[in-house]
Design a protein around this motif. Structure first.
Motif, short mmCIF file in Angstrom:
data_model
loop_
_atom_site.label_atom_id
_atom_site.label_comp_id
_atom_site.label_asym_id
_atom_site.label_seq_id
_atom_site.Cartn_x
_atom_site.Cartn_y
_atom_site.Cartn_z
N VAL A 289 1.07 -1.23 0.05
CA VAL A 289 -0.09 0.19 -0.14
C VAL A 289 0.79 1.20 0.00
CG1 VAL A 289 -1.92 -1.31 0.79
CG2 VAL A 289 -0.31 0.06 2.54
N THR A 290 1.92 1.15 0.19
CA THR A 290 3.06 2.57 -0.56
C THR A 290 2.70 3.29 -1.35
OG1 THR A 290 4.73 0.53 -1.39
CG2 THR A 290 4.81 1.46 1.05
N GLU A 291 2.56 4.11 -1.76
CA GLU A 291 1.98 4.93 -3.51
C GLU A 291 2.93 4.51 -4.73
OE1 GLU A 291 0.10 6.08 -4.47
OE2 GLU A 291 -0.19 8.06 -3.17
N HIS A 292 2.32 4.67 -5.55
CA HIS A 292 2.85 3.56 -6.36
C HIS A 292 1.65 4.37 -7.66
CE1 HIS A 292 0.13 1.04 -5.38
NE2 HIS A 292 -1.60 0.66 -6.34
N PRO A 293 2.85 4.40 -9.16
CA PRO A 293 1.61 5.33 -10.19
C PRO A 293 1.29 4.45 -10.54
CG PRO A 293 3.80 4.65 -10.72
CD PRO A 293 4.10 4.31 -9.29
N ALA A 307 4.06 6.92 2.31
CA ALA A 307 3.96 7.53 2.61
C ALA A 307 2.46 5.55 1.79
CB ALA A 307 3.47 8.40 1.24
N PRO A 308 1.36 5.69 2.47
CA PRO A 308 0.69 5.17 1.76
C PRO A 308 -0.49 5.55 1.25
CG PRO A 308 -0.75 6.20 4.08
CD PRO A 308 1.05 5.96 3.99
N THR A 309 -0.89 4.58 -0.18
CA THR A 309 -1.65 5.38 -1.08
C THR A 309 -2.62 6.06 -0.99
OG1 THR A 309 -1.65 4.48 -3.51
CG2 THR A 309 -2.55 3.20 -2.21
N SER A 310 -2.60 7.38 -1.61
CA SER A 310 -3.66 8.32 -2.16
C SER A 310 -5.08 7.69 -2.66
CB SER A 310 -3.20 9.79 -1.55
OG SER A 310 -3.13 9.74 -3.30
N ILE A 330 -6.81 -8.41 15.22
CA ILE A 330 -7.17 -9.06 13.77
C ILE A 330 -5.58 -7.75 13.38
CG2 ILE A 330 -6.69 -8.53 11.48
CD1 ILE A 330 -8.52 -11.12 12.70
N GLY A 331 -4.09 -8.70 13.79
CA GLY A 331 -3.05 -8.39 13.09
C GLY A 331 -2.71 -7.62 11.78
N VAL A 332 -1.99 -6.73 11.92
CA VAL A 332 -2.02 -6.37 10.12
C VAL A 332 -0.10 -6.57 9.79
CG1 VAL A 332 -2.10 -4.23 8.43
CG2 VAL A 332 -3.48 -4.59 10.39
N LEU A 333 -0.25 -7.30 9.40
CA LEU A 333 1.00 -7.83 7.96
C LEU A 333 0.95 -6.96 6.50
CD1 LEU A 333 1.57 -11.20 8.57
CD2 LEU A 333 2.46 -9.54 10.04
N MET A 334 2.62 -6.09 6.12
CA MET A 334 2.20 -5.60 5.34
C MET A 334 3.62 -5.94 4.43
SD MET A 334 1.38 -1.34 5.97
CE MET A 334 2.55 -1.47 7.35
#
Length: 385
Positions: A289-293, A307-310, A330-334
């Motif tokens: 979920v990091t920003e990407h085009p 940055a988390p993606t907008s 609930i745990g969160v992995l990324m």
């Protein structure tokens, strides 16, 4: 002796041509005998006045304005007022009356490759200096000839706010008073071959919604977390012997709204948590979920690691997602992608006109299957990044 005689013609030309690597040599406040000299470069200004009503004199037919007088009549820091070529009035504290802001210790650790939180001093960080609120911009670009902060606050004009380079560190910085949260900005970089590059901030903590690519200034989060019980449970958990079951998903395609658009982070949290709890999962794993085009990359070609993606909302919306998951056990992995990055012109590729984050040798620096670039982890500064 007039005010302009305090500076060499070479220095003045570099300011006028937006080529100076240390604009503080000219701009700002300087001593000249018993007097102070104030130098301001304000493109498209018809008239410039210093705090206290001191009129500044235009240098020839340029946008360079000077004043010489008793410095005791000016506060520290001081305010500049100007009228632009459309007749509008503006006022700001002069960014070139502040000293260097970055600590030698931070820059040392960064160069050593051991800085664990470089994003706290690089990027765009709100800061108060001498009682003045603003944003401290900083970036690493050792092969740049000149770097400027550009944005809505200066009409994206690279002549307005050139940064200073900090010795041989390759780090550039500028404290800009009066820049507000939410403002969009980029870095205009003039390389050693006089080519201009307009880059997003590598350490940006928020970005415009694609296809736009500007970074966005964020203040320190005011989000109020409500997951204290989860955090306490994690401290007491014997995680090596606890059951683990992971539900992996791509937030952009797991579900859509009624119009076929993306779910935002908050809606996703409410739909997802009940589903995974019912199925007996203990953790959610998000594809990047990091920003990407590029939507089709599923986040695996990142341009904004901090940055988390907008696409799915604001940084605080993402904090809500994590918080809501934790509150319901609930745990969160990324997923995180340090292996490669895309060649998009606004990103890291040839950031300062050279192979900076990537290898110069394409046999080492390019991922042929994906058409992406590979990080050069032989550079300490890339390790700190």
């Amino acid at each position: 002796m007039n005010a302009i005689s305090a500076f060499s013609q070479s220095q003045i030309s570099k300011i006028l041509e937006a080529r100076h690597h240390d604009p503080f040599e000219i701009l700002g406040r300087h001593k000249m005998g018993k007097d102070d000299v104030i130098c301001v470069f304000q493109p498209r200004a018809k008239k410039v006045t210093l705090e206290g009503g001191h009129a500044m004199q235009r240098y020839h037919k340029t946008d360079l304005f000077l004043w010489r007088g008793d410095g005791k009549t000016l506060p520290r820091p001081y305010t500049i007022t100007w009228v632009d070529d459309t007749g509008n009035h503006h006022q700001r504290v002069d960014p070139y009356c502040f000293g260097p802001q970055l600590s030698d210790f931070d820059m040392h650790l960064f160069a050593e490759g051991t800085h664990l939180h470089a994003y706290r001093f690089l990027g765009a960080n709100p800061k108060t200096v001498d009682g003045v609120d603003g944003v401290l911009f900083a970036t690493w670009a050792p092969n740049a000839q000149r770097i400027s902060v550009v944005g809505e606050f200066n009409d994206w004009d690279g002549r307005c706010h050139p940064m200073r380079v900090r010795g041989g560190s390759g780090i550039w910085e500028l404290f800009l008073p009066g820049v507000n949260e939410g403002a969009h900005y980029k870095l205009e970089i003039r390389d050693q071959h006089d080519h201009l590059h307009l880059k997003a901030d590598p350490y940006g903590r928020a970005f415009e919604l694609r296809p736009s690519t500007a970074s966005r200034i964020t203040a320190d989060s005011r989000y109020q977390w409500n997951d204290a019980n989860w955090q306490q449970h994690q401290q007491q958990l014997d995680w090596l012997h606890a059951p683990l079951s992971i539900y992996e998903l791509h937030p952009g395609s797991w579900q859509r709204d009624d119009d076929g658009g993306f779910l935002d982070y908050r809606t996703l949290a409410h739909r997802l948590v009940g589903h995974v709890r019912h199925l007996g999962f203990t953790h959610i794993q998000l594809l990047p979920v990091t920003e990407h085009p590029l939507d089709a990359s599923w986040g695996y070609q990142t341009t904004g690691y901090f940055a988390p993606t907008s696409r799915f909302g604001s940084p605080d919306d993402f904090r809500y997602f994590v918080d809501h998951c934790h509150q319901h056990g609930i745990g969160v992995l990324m997923d995180w992608v340090p292996a490669h990055f895309p060649k998009d012109a606004h990103g890291l590729a040839r950031f300062d006109g050279s192979a900076l984050y990537e290898h110069e040798d394409p046999r080492k620096g390019e991922h042929q299957d994906w058409g992406t670039l590979i990080y050069n982890y032989g550079r300490n500064e890339v390790k700190s990044f």
